[in-house]
Write a protein that holds these residues in place. Structure first.
Motif, PDB file in Angstrom:
ATOM      1  N   ARG A 295       0.825  -1.201   0.000  1.00 38.72           N
ATOM      2  CA  ARG A 295       0.000   0.000   0.000  1.00 38.72           C
ATOM      3  C   ARG A 295       0.862   1.256   0.000  1.00 38.72           C
ATOM      4  O   ARG A 295       0.389   2.342  -0.299  1.00 38.72           O
ATOM      5  N   SER A 296       2.139   1.104   0.351  1.00 38.34           N
ATOM      6  CA  SER A 296       3.078   2.218   0.259  1.00 38.34           C
ATOM      7  C   SER A 296       3.536   2.339  -1.188  1.00 38.34           C
ATOM      8  O   SER A 296       3.998   1.365  -1.782  1.00 38.34           O
ATOM      9  N   ARG A 297       3.411   3.526  -1.736  1.00 32.74           N
ATOM     10  CA  ARG A 297       3.685   3.743  -3.156  1.00 32.74           C
ATOM     11  C   ARG A 297       5.080   3.285  -3.563  1.00 32.74           C
ATOM     12  O   ARG A 297       5.263   2.661  -4.605  1.00 32.74           O
ATOM     13  N   ARG A 298       6.082   3.561  -2.741  1.00 32.56           N
ATOM     14  CA  ARG A 298       7.449   3.214  -3.111  1.00 32.56           C
ATOM     15  C   ARG A 298       7.695   1.711  -3.106  1.00 32.56           C
ATOM     16  O   ARG A 298       8.660   1.225  -3.677  1.00 32.56           O
TER      17      ARG A 298
ATOM     18  N   SER B 138       5.247  -0.494  -4.071  1.00 32.17           N
ATOM     19  CA  SER B 138       4.318  -1.159  -4.985  1.00 32.17           C
ATOM     20  C   SER B 138       5.022  -1.619  -6.261  1.00 32.17           C
ATOM     21  O   SER B 138       4.553  -2.524  -6.932  1.00 32.17           O
TER      22      SER B 138
ATOM     23  N   TRP C  95      12.869   1.591   2.878  1.00 31.83           N
ATOM     24  CA  TRP C  95      11.462   1.904   2.617  1.00 31.83           C
ATOM     25  C   TRP C  95      10.538   0.912   3.319  1.00 31.83           C
ATOM     26  O   TRP C  95       9.443   1.281   3.761  1.00 31.83           O
ATOM     27  N   CYS C  96      10.953  -0.341   3.435  1.00 33.27           N
ATOM     28  CA  CYS C  96      10.157  -1.324   4.193  1.00 33.27           C
ATOM     29  C   CYS C  96      10.064  -0.925   5.652  1.00 33.27           C
ATOM     30  O   CYS C  96       8.987  -1.002   6.263  1.00 33.27           O
TER      31      CYS C  96
ATOM     32  N   ALA D 294       7.698   2.033   5.939  1.00 31.28           N
ATOM     33  CA  ALA D 294       6.304   1.621   5.787  1.00 31.28           C
ATOM     34  C   ALA D 294       5.790   0.949   7.061  1.00 31.28           C
ATOM     35  O   ALA D 294       4.653   1.183   7.480  1.00 31.28           O
TER      36      ALA D 294
ATOM     37  N   ARG E 232       5.184   3.557   9.738  1.00 32.68           N
ATOM     38  CA  ARG E 232       3.905   4.232   9.480  1.00 32.68           C
ATOM     39  C   ARG E 232       2.740   3.376   9.963  1.00 32.68           C
ATOM     40  O   ARG E 232       1.807   3.862  10.589  1.00 32.68           O
TER      41      ARG E 232
ATOM     42  N   PRO F   1      -3.493   9.127   6.739  1.00 33.07           N
ATOM     43  CA  PRO F   1      -2.358   8.490   6.051  1.00 33.07           C
ATOM     44  C   PRO F   1      -1.693   9.477   5.105  1.00 33.07           C
ATOM     45  O   PRO F   1      -2.323  10.415   4.622  1.00 33.07           O
TER      46      PRO F   1
END
Length: 121
Positions: free
Chosen positions: A83-86, A88, A101-102, A105, A108, A120
């Motif tokens: 669901r995190s754009r980076r 996907s 980035w993981c 995410a 978050r 969000p």
């Protein structure tokens, strides 16, 4: 988080993941995996780490979608991450950037659990 290059087989990546998890999660004794990890990894995990690796396989007679025990946890977690754009798509050129980035995410997700009223990003 352990991210490898695309030329690493799942079983080899699984071995690396379990090896690193051994140092971080000292009380871990049982691991679930899907059919892609069937084979020598099961034996290696028992002999080297002293853990049991249980393979969750789909029934040969199953038709359509079926929820498999314990496997849904992984699928749900991956869905939350994508669901995190980076995350996907494979935007990153380096493994450590994707791992970062993981982590972001997951941070978050945890912050949203602490305060659900936060919108969000």
């Amino acid at each position: 988080v352990l991210i490898t290059t695309g030329n690493i087989q799942d079983r080899d990546g699984g071995k690396m993941t379990l090896w690193y998890a051994r140092r971080r999660f000292v009380r871990l004794r049982h691991v679930w995996a899907d059919g892609g990890y069937l084979g020598k990894l099961v034996t290696w995990t028992l002999e080297t780490l002293g853990w049991t690796l249980e393979i969750i396989k789909r029934s040969d007679r199953a038709t359509g979608f079926q929820v498999l025990p314990r496997r849904w946890v992984v699928e749900r977690s991956l869905a939350w991450l994508t669901r995190s754009r980076r995350l996907s798509r494979d935007y990153e050129g380096r493994c450590h950037t994707s791992a970062s980035w993981c982590y972001l995410a997951n941070i978050r997700l945890m912050l949203r659990r602490l305060d659900p009223s936060v919108e969000p990003l």
